[in-house]
Every structure is written in C-alpha cells, then in structure tokens.
Design a protein around this motif. Structure first.
Motif, short mmCIF file in Angstrom:
data_model
loop_
_atom_site.label_atom_id
_atom_site.label_comp_id
_atom_site.label_asym_id
_atom_site.label_seq_id
_atom_site.Cartn_x
_atom_site.Cartn_y
_atom_site.Cartn_z
N VAL A 91 -5.27 -3.99 -0.45
CA VAL A 91 -6.23 -4.06 -1.56
C VAL A 91 -5.69 -4.96 -2.66
N LEU A 92 -4.39 -4.92 -2.91
CA LEU A 92 -3.78 -5.70 -3.98
C LEU A 92 -3.70 -7.19 -3.66
N ASP A 93 -3.58 -7.51 -2.38
CA ASP A 93 -3.42 -8.93 -2.01
C ASP A 93 -4.02 -9.14 -0.62
N GLU A 94 -5.26 -9.59 -0.58
CA GLU A 94 -5.94 -9.78 0.70
C GLU A 94 -5.34 -10.92 1.51
N GLU A 95 -4.78 -11.92 0.85
CA GLU A 95 -4.20 -13.06 1.56
C GLU A 95 -2.85 -12.70 2.16
N ASN A 96 -2.11 -11.84 1.51
CA ASN A 96 -0.81 -11.40 2.02
C ASN A 96 -0.77 -9.87 1.95
N PRO A 97 -1.51 -9.20 2.85
CA PRO A 97 -1.77 -7.77 2.71
C PRO A 97 -0.55 -6.86 2.84
N ARG A 98 0.55 -7.34 3.37
CA ARG A 98 1.74 -6.48 3.50
C ARG A 98 2.77 -6.73 2.41
N ALA A 99 2.48 -7.60 1.48
CA ALA A 99 3.49 -8.00 0.50
C ALA A 99 4.00 -6.81 -0.31
N PHE A 100 3.10 -6.03 -0.92
CA PHE A 100 3.52 -4.90 -1.75
C PHE A 100 4.15 -3.81 -0.89
N TYR A 101 3.58 -3.58 0.29
CA TYR A 101 4.13 -2.55 1.19
C TYR A 101 5.56 -2.90 1.60
N ASP A 102 5.79 -4.14 1.99
CA ASP A 102 7.13 -4.57 2.40
C ASP A 102 8.10 -4.52 1.23
N TYR A 103 7.61 -4.83 0.03
CA TYR A 103 8.45 -4.77 -1.17
C TYR A 103 8.95 -3.33 -1.38
N ILE A 104 8.04 -2.36 -1.27
CA ILE A 104 8.41 -0.94 -1.45
C ILE A 104 9.43 -0.52 -0.41
N LEU A 134 0.01 3.60 1.42
CA LEU A 134 0.66 2.45 0.78
C LEU A 134 0.32 1.14 1.47
N GLU A 135 0.22 1.15 2.80
CA GLU A 135 -0.10 -0.09 3.50
C GLU A 135 -1.53 -0.53 3.17
N GLU A 136 -2.44 0.43 3.08
CA GLU A 136 -3.81 0.10 2.73
C GLU A 136 -3.90 -0.39 1.29
N LEU A 137 -3.18 0.25 0.39
CA LEU A 137 -3.14 -0.18 -1.01
C LEU A 137 -2.60 -1.59 -1.12
N SER A 138 -1.59 -1.90 -0.33
CA SER A 138 -1.01 -3.25 -0.34
C SER A 138 -2.06 -4.29 0.02
N LYS A 187 -4.04 -8.46 -14.42
CA LYS A 187 -5.15 -7.59 -14.79
C LYS A 187 -5.97 -7.21 -13.55
N GLY A 188 -6.21 -8.17 -12.67
CA GLY A 188 -6.99 -7.91 -11.47
C GLY A 188 -6.29 -6.93 -10.54
N LYS A 189 -4.98 -7.09 -10.38
CA LYS A 189 -4.23 -6.18 -9.50
C LYS A 189 -4.18 -4.77 -10.09
N ALA A 190 -4.05 -4.67 -11.39
CA ALA A 190 -4.03 -3.35 -12.03
C ALA A 190 -5.36 -2.64 -11.84
N LYS A 191 -6.45 -3.38 -11.99
CA LYS A 191 -7.78 -2.79 -11.79
C LYS A 191 -7.98 -2.39 -10.33
N ALA A 192 -7.50 -3.23 -9.41
CA ALA A 192 -7.65 -2.92 -7.99
C ALA A 192 -6.89 -1.65 -7.62
N MET A 193 -5.69 -1.51 -8.17
CA MET A 193 -4.90 -0.32 -7.89
C MET A 193 -5.58 0.92 -8.44
N THR A 194 -6.04 0.85 -9.70
CA THR A 194 -6.71 1.99 -10.32
C THR A 194 -7.95 2.39 -9.54
N SER A 195 -8.74 1.41 -9.14
CA SER A 195 -9.97 1.69 -8.41
C SER A 195 -9.68 2.36 -7.07
N TYR A 196 -8.69 1.83 -6.35
CA TYR A 196 -8.37 2.39 -5.03
C TYR A 196 -7.83 3.81 -5.14
N VAL A 197 -6.88 4.03 -6.03
CA VAL A 197 -6.27 5.36 -6.15
C VAL A 197 -7.30 6.38 -6.61
#
Length: 335
Positions: free
Chosen positions: A251-264, A245-249, A223-233
């Motif tokens: 926002v989704l995970d401050e501790e591992n900020p490249r996780a979503f970007y690297d996944y894509i 995409l790197e900036e969005l990544s 739920k938190g990640k979905a809200k973060a994505m909606t807010s950023y976009v």
C-alpha cells in the motif's frame, strides 16, 4: 458469513454476592435472518471497540478447561450444545467469584468468514425502549443492547489449529482505565495476553518514521505515505483484522511493494508478519492535539511547518489559511 452453530444460554446473577443460577437451552438456534442480523451487528460493534487485547490459550488445566472442551468440539468428541453448556457453567462459577459480575445472555456463534473459521462468545444484556405498533400505539420494547457490549471474545479457530506458534489468535474486550471487572471473562476463555496493540503500533510507527527518514522523501510524498498508512490500518481495524506488514508495504509503495516490509525485516524491529493495531496510537502519531482553558486545537502532523508554525520564543501558534467556517464565524463576530 455462514453460521455453522449458534446457541444462547442465560446466567441469572446480580452484583450483590448472591449465588448465580442458569437457564440452559437444549437445542442449537435455527439459522434465520434475525440471527444473521445479530451476528452482523455483534461483529460490527466488537470490531469498533478500541479496548481490545490479543492473546493465546493458557495450557489446558483445571483452572483453564475451556481450550480442552473446544478441542473436543473440533474433534467431534463433544457436540456444540454440550460444549456451550459446559462453558456456560464454568463462566457462572467464575462470575460467582466476582461481586461486580452481572448475569446476562451468553451467546455462542461459530461462523466462517472466507476460508477462516471463528468462534465468538458474548455476554449480552437487554435495554428498555419504545416502539410504534402496527395499531399505531406507542408501546414498551425490550431489545438487546449491543452498544453496551463489554464482555466478549473472538477466537480464530483456523489460526489456532494451523499456527502453533501464534500468540494472537484470540481477541477479547479489555476493561478500561485499569478496571478488573472483565478479568473473570478473560480467565473463562483461558487467555493470556500475547501481542500488545499499543506497543506493537508504536513500534510499527517508529519503523515507519525511520524508513521515511532514511529515504529523505519530499514533503508531498511523505504526506501521501502517512495518509496511506492511516487509511489502511484504520480499515483493518474496522474489519476486525490485523495489520499484515507485507500488505501494508504494498500500500505504501506500489512500484516497490516489498520495500517497507524488507526494511522492517532487515532492521529486526521484532514485529510479527501480522500485528494488532491500536487506532488511538496511530491517530495520535499523525495528529497534534491540545485542550485547555476553553481552547481546543488539533491538526494533522504534516501541516506543521506548512500551514501551522510554532514560535517557541513567543510561545505562539501561527495558523495560515484557517478553515473557512471558522473565518466566517470570526467575521460575523466583528460585525
């Protein structure tokens, strides 16, 4: 936003098939508070338009001469007044080929936002209103109607010159519901569509769904990640910016900020590092909505299975802890 150059011309044309005529200004507009307010209002209105498309220039030709004149302007082979006059005359010619085209004031503003240079071009119309004068009289007042803006384009001059492979340095307002009224304005700029905001956003959302699905996140974290994505976009959309995409990544995970970007990147979804976002596609993804026979229901997707449940066998929707205002109305109705 510093303004480097600005000018306005007028095209006189009614949607009746009659020839158009021009009134051309001979000097640039002087910078003023009124001009700055106009630019701010224009950008705010432009950014709020949901029906924008993104693209890049056709190769310069007789049919698409605009990019050549713009290059001459940047190379200082053509001054801003001369550039705007040639462009406006070309727009008038294209208008005459469209029976539905309506004349107006053609505004050109070259400005800077941070380190990025832009050129925005808009066809503006007036509307009649009323005002109270200093003598406390009620009088007619004519003013620009930015709310009716439907012919405008913005060119990211910096990206155009620095990123030769980009296909999304131009944005323009696209006609709604398949209407072709604005096609002549797109052809005036000489723009061909590159990135499709709706398709790009759908792909981004699919990547997000795959990412969180593989991570098997707890409901609250999801739920938190979905809200973060909606807010950023939505924030990027309001500012007229693309989704990085790197900036969005981050926002989704401050501790591992490249996780979503690297996944894509690893999964190769075919997304560019920056994409235009479609707010409607985004909001519909995270929200359920239905309306029929006087009943309208909408709720965020994360509530399904928590406060909202659907009983397929009974074809019934169960809502727990409904809004207090609604509950009070129902109680009042029983009295």
């Amino acid at each position: 936003m510093p303004i480097d150059n600005s000018i306005v011309h007028q095209i006189h044309k009614k949607p009746d098939g009659q020839p158009a005529s021009l009134t051309l200004r001979e000097q640039e507009l002087a910078n003023s508070e009124a001009l700055e307010q106009l630019l701010a209002g224009l950008i705010e209105t432009y950014n709020s338009k949901p029906n924008k498309a993104w693209g890049y220039f056709h190769e310069e030709s007789g049919a698409y001469p605009f990019s050549g004149w713009l290059q001459q302007l940047i190379d200082e082979e053509l001054d801003f007044v001369g550039f705007s006059k040639q462009a406006t005359e070309h727009l008038k010619t294209l208008m005459e080929g469209s029976n539905l085209a309506l004349g107006g004031h053609v505004l050109f503003i070259r400005y800077r936002q941070g380190m990025t240079a832009f050129l925005i071009i808009a066809l503006l119309h007036h509307t009649e209103g009323v005002t109270v004068t200093e003598e406390l009289e009620v009088a007619a007042a004519r003013h620009l109607d930015l709310s009716a803006l439907n012919m405008a384009a913005r060119i990211n001059l910096t990206e155009w010159k620095q990123n030769a492979t980009s296909k999304q340095y131009i944005s323009f307002i696209r006609g709604r519901s398949g209407k072709r009224v604005s096609d002549y304005f797109r052809d005036f700029i000489g723009c061909q569509e590159g990135a499709d905001p709706e398709a790009e956003t759908t792909t981004l959302l699919q990547a997000f769904q795959d990412y969180v699905g593989e991570a098997d996140l707890p409901a609250e974290e999801l739920k938190g990640k979905a809200k973060a994505m909606t807010s950023y976009v939505n924030s990027q959309s309001r500012q007229g910016e693309q989704v990085a995409l790197e900036e969005l990544s981050g926002v989704l995970d401050e501790e591992n900020p490249r996780a979503f970007y690297d996944y894509i990147r690893h999964k190769d979804y075919g997304l560019a590092p920056e994409i235009p976002a479609d707010k409607r596609t985004l909001n519909n993804f995270f929200k359920f909505y239905g309306k029929a026979d006087g009943l309208s229901i909408s709720f965020e997707a994360h509530l399904l299975g928590e406060r909202v449940e659907y009983d397929e066998g009974e074809d019934a929707l169960v809502i727990r802890h409904p809004p207090k205002g609604l509950v009070q109305q129902l109680r009042n109705r029983k009295r």
